[in-house]
Design a protein around this motif. Structure first.
Motif, mmCIF file in Angstrom:
data_model
loop_
_atom_site.group_PDB
_atom_site.id
_atom_site.type_symbol
_atom_site.label_atom_id
_atom_site.label_comp_id
_atom_site.label_asym_id
_atom_site.label_seq_id
_atom_site.Cartn_x
_atom_site.Cartn_y
_atom_site.Cartn_z
ATOM 1 N N ARG A 17 15.218 -16.803 1.118
ATOM 2 C CA ARG A 17 13.855 -16.488 0.678
ATOM 3 C C ARG A 17 13.517 -15.017 0.903
ATOM 4 O O ARG A 17 12.853 -14.391 0.074
ATOM 5 N N ALA A 18 13.970 -14.452 2.012
ATOM 6 C CA ALA A 18 13.686 -13.041 2.298
ATOM 7 C C ALA A 18 14.319 -12.144 1.243
ATOM 8 O O ALA A 18 13.700 -11.188 0.762
ATOM 9 N N GLY A 19 15.546 -12.433 0.848
ATOM 10 C CA GLY A 19 16.228 -11.618 -0.149
ATOM 11 C C GLY A 19 15.584 -11.713 -1.511
ATOM 12 O O GLY A 19 15.420 -10.702 -2.216
ATOM 13 N N ILE A 20 15.199 -12.919 -1.914
ATOM 14 C CA ILE A 20 14.536 -13.110 -3.208
ATOM 15 C C ILE A 20 13.195 -12.397 -3.225
ATOM 16 O O ILE A 20 12.829 -11.746 -4.204
ATOM 17 N N THR A 21 12.466 -12.492 -2.117
ATOM 18 C CA THR A 21 11.163 -11.816 -2.014
ATOM 19 C C THR A 21 11.332 -10.308 -2.111
ATOM 20 O O THR A 21 10.586 -9.621 -2.819
ATOM 21 N N TYR A 22 12.331 -9.776 -1.405
ATOM 22 C CA TYR A 22 12.541 -8.332 -1.400
ATOM 23 C C TYR A 22 12.945 -7.828 -2.776
ATOM 24 O O TYR A 22 12.452 -6.789 -3.238
ATOM 25 N N ALA A 23 13.820 -8.545 -3.459
ATOM 26 C CA ALA A 23 14.234 -8.147 -4.804
ATOM 27 C C ALA A 23 13.042 -8.128 -5.750
ATOM 28 O O ALA A 23 12.896 -7.225 -6.585
ATOM 29 N N THR A 24 12.164 -9.108 -5.620
ATOM 30 C CA THR A 24 10.984 -9.182 -6.481
ATOM 31 C C THR A 24 10.015 -8.045 -6.171
ATOM 32 O O THR A 24 9.443 -7.435 -7.087
ATOM 33 N N LEU A 25 9.841 -7.731 -4.885
ATOM 34 C CA LEU A 25 8.969 -6.610 -4.508
ATOM 35 C C LEU A 25 9.520 -5.291 -5.045
ATOM 36 O O LEU A 25 8.758 -4.439 -5.524
ATOM 37 N N GLN A 26 10.816 -5.095 -4.959
ATOM 38 C CA GLN A 26 11.415 -3.861 -5.457
ATOM 39 C C GLN A 26 11.270 -3.743 -6.973
ATOM 40 O O GLN A 26 11.049 -2.645 -7.504
ATOM 41 N N SER A 27 11.368 -4.844 -7.676
ATOM 42 C CA SER A 27 11.179 -4.831 -9.126
ATOM 43 C C SER A 27 9.729 -4.519 -9.473
ATOM 44 O O SER A 27 9.446 -3.788 -10.432
ATOM 45 N N PHE A 28 8.811 -5.078 -8.698
ATOM 46 C CA PHE A 28 7.383 -4.780 -8.877
ATOM 47 C C PHE A 28 7.122 -3.292 -8.656
ATOM 48 O O PHE A 28 6.325 -2.674 -9.375
ATOM 49 N N TYR A 29 7.813 -2.701 -7.685
ATOM 50 C CA TYR A 29 7.683 -1.267 -7.418
ATOM 51 C C TYR A 29 8.095 -0.452 -8.635
ATOM 52 O O TYR A 29 7.407 0.496 -9.036
ATOM 53 N N GLU A 30 9.208 -0.817 -9.270
ATOM 54 C CA GLU A 30 9.626 -0.123 -10.489
ATOM 55 C C GLU A 30 8.600 -0.292 -11.607
ATOM 56 O O GLU A 30 8.337 0.641 -12.375
ATOM 57 N N PHE A 31 8.008 -1.478 -11.693
ATOM 58 C CA PHE A 31 6.976 -1.725 -12.704
ATOM 59 C C PHE A 31 5.758 -0.836 -12.462
ATOM 60 O O PHE A 31 5.183 -0.259 -13.400
ATOM 61 N N LEU A 32 5.377 -0.683 -11.201
ATOM 62 C CA LEU A 32 4.254 0.189 -10.858
ATOM 63 C C LEU A 32 4.530 1.630 -11.277
ATOM 64 O O LEU A 32 3.642 2.313 -11.816
ATOM 65 N N ILE A 33 5.742 2.110 -10.998
ATOM 66 C CA ILE A 33 6.089 3.478 -11.387
ATOM 67 C C ILE A 33 5.918 3.652 -12.889
ATOM 68 O O ILE A 33 5.343 4.644 -13.362
ATOM 69 N N ASP A 34 6.394 2.689 -13.650
ATOM 70 C CA ASP A 34 6.358 2.796 -15.105
ATOM 71 C C ASP A 34 4.932 2.789 -15.647
ATOM 72 O O ASP A 34 4.564 3.623 -16.486
ATOM 73 N N ILE A 35 4.097 1.869 -15.171
ATOM 74 C CA ILE A 35 2.732 1.810 -15.714
ATOM 75 C C ILE A 35 1.885 2.982 -15.223
ATOM 76 O O ILE A 35 0.992 3.446 -15.938
ATOM 77 N N LYS A 36 2.182 3.488 -14.017
ATOM 78 C CA LYS A 36 1.465 4.672 -13.555
ATOM 79 C C LYS A 36 1.852 5.893 -14.389
ATOM 80 O O LYS A 36 0.994 6.740 -14.700
ATOM 81 N N ASP A 77 0.831 -1.210 0.000
ATOM 82 C CA ASP A 77 0.000 0.000 0.000
ATOM 83 C C ASP A 77 0.866 1.261 0.000
ATOM 84 O O ASP A 77 0.608 2.218 -0.736
ATOM 85 N N LYS A 78 1.900 1.259 0.836
ATOM 86 C CA LYS A 78 2.778 2.426 0.940
ATOM 87 C C LYS A 78 3.528 2.667 -0.367
ATOM 88 O O LYS A 78 3.611 3.804 -0.855
ATOM 89 N N HIS A 79 4.040 1.603 -0.952
ATOM 90 C CA HIS A 79 4.808 1.763 -2.185
ATOM 91 C C HIS A 79 3.919 2.016 -3.397
ATOM 92 O O HIS A 79 4.389 2.569 -4.405
ATOM 93 N N ASN A 80 2.668 1.657 -3.296
ATOM 94 C CA ASN A 80 1.721 2.039 -4.352
ATOM 95 C C ASN A 80 1.589 3.567 -4.394
ATOM 96 O O ASN A 80 1.572 4.178 -5.474
#
Length: 275
Positions: free
Chosen positions: A243-262, A174-177
Motif C-alpha cells: 500500500r505504501a508503494g502504490i500510494t507513493y507512486a500515485t502521489l508522484q504522478s499527481f506531482y507531475e500533473f500539478l507541474i503540467d497544469i501550473k 503542501d511542499k510539493h505544491n
C-alpha cells in the motif's frame, strides 16, 4: 573528521532526532530560513552553530551553507527529516581517511519511508551526493537542486534514512505544491530541458550527469503523469512495496500533473487568457 550541515525551516518536530543521529559529530551547523517555531532554540541548546539566512531558492541556500566556517574539510549535508544509520556514521570517516585528494565527494543511498515501509522499489532516485569536500561543490537549479562536483565522486555502501512523511501527507502535498510551481517555471524558461541529451542519458560516464539528462528528457514527454505512474508501479515495482508503494507512486504522478497544469496556467496568465 567530519562537520555536519542541516538546512532547516520550522523543523522543531524532526530536528531533535536528526541531532541525536549526529551524536558522533562535534561540529554541527544549522542554516535556518527564519523559522517561526523553536527550531533555532533547539539547535542552539544542543550545541549546534546556528546561522539564519532568508530563503531565496534551494541551490542558493545550499551554496550559502557550504560557505560556513566548518571545523573540518569534509561536510555531511542532510535535512532534518534524515538520519544517518549507525553503519553510515561509521563508514564515512573510514572512507575519507582512505581516499586520495582528487576525490571531492561521496554518493550514498537514501532510503525513503512511508508509514514505516521502506520504499525499496518505488523510490525513483535513491542515490544522493551528501558527503562533500569543502570548496569542491556548487549547487545549481532553483528546485530539486543539483550538486556539481569539482573532482571525483565515489560511493558509500551504507544508507541514509529519510522520513519523507514524518509530518504527514498534508505537509508533503503542501511542499510539493510549491515545488510544482518552481518546476513549471523552469519548464517555461527552458531550464528544465536544456540538458536533454539522449547520448548523455544512456552513455554518460558520470552517474549524476546521466540522471540530469534523463530527467530533462522526461520533461519533454507527453502524458508524463501516466508514464511516471506506470513506470513506478510496474517497471520499478512500487506495487511490491504494498500500500505504501502504490500510494507513493500515485502521489508522484499527481506531482507531475500539478507541474503540467501550473505550467499551462502560468502561460495563460501571461497571455492574458481567462483562467
Amino acid at each position: 573528521m567530519i562537520s555536519a550541515l542541516i538546512l532547516t525551516y520550522n523543523e522543531e518536530q524532526d530536528l531533535p532526532g536528526c541531532l541525536d543521529s549526529l551524536s558522533w559529530c562535534d561540529d554541527i551547523h544549522v542554516l535556518d530560513s527564519n523559522s517561526t517555531d523553536a527550531t533555532r532554540d533547539i539547535a542552539a541548546a544542543r550545541g549546534a552553530h546556528v546561522t539564519t539566512r532568508a530563503f531565496d531558492n534551494y541551490a542558493a541556500q545550499r551554496n550559502a551553507g557550504m560557505q560556513l566556517p566548518f571545523k573540518y574539510p569534509w561536510v555531511f549535508v542532510l535535512d532534518a527529516d534524515e538520519r544517518p544509520t549507525p553503519a553510515l556514521s561509521a563508514e564515512m570517516p573510514r572512507a575519507i581517511a582512505a581516499v586520495p585528494h582528487l576525490v571531492s565527494a561521496f554518493r550514498l543511498r537514501r532510503r525513503d519511508f512511508l508509514w514505516g515501509t521502506w520504499l525499496k522499489h518505488a523510490q525513483l532516485s535513491p542515490f544522493y551526493i551528501r558527503l562533500l569536500r569543502v570548496g569542491k561543490v556548487n549547487y545549481t537549479r532553483d528546485v530539486n537542486e543539483v550538486a556539481e562536483v569539482d573532482g571525483v565522486t565515489m560511493s558509500l555502501d551504507s544508507p541514509l534514512d529519510h522520513l519523507a512523511f514524518s509530518k504527514g501527507i498534508n505537509h508533503w502535498i503542501d511542499k510539493h505544491n510549491k515545488y510544482a510551481t518552481a518546476e513549471a517555471l523552469l519548464l517555461i524558461d527552458g531550464a528544465a530541458t536544456q540538458h536533454a541529451s539522449l547520448r548523455q542519458a544512456l552513455l554518460g560516464s558520470d552517474f549524476h550527469a546521466r540522471r540530469v539528462a534523463q530527467k530533462a528528457i522526461f520533461y519533454k514527454l507527453p502524458l508524463r503523469p501516466l508514464i511516471k505512474w506506470y513506470y513506478m508501479m510496474f517497471v520499478r515495482g512500487a506495487i511490491l512495496d504494498g500500500r505504501a508503494g502504490i500510494t507513493y507512486a500515485t502521489l508522484q504522478s499527481f506531482y507531475e500533473f500539478l507541474i503540467d497544469i501550473k505550467r499551462r496556467e502560468i502561460l495563460r496568465r501571461r497571455a492574458g487568457l481567462p483562467l
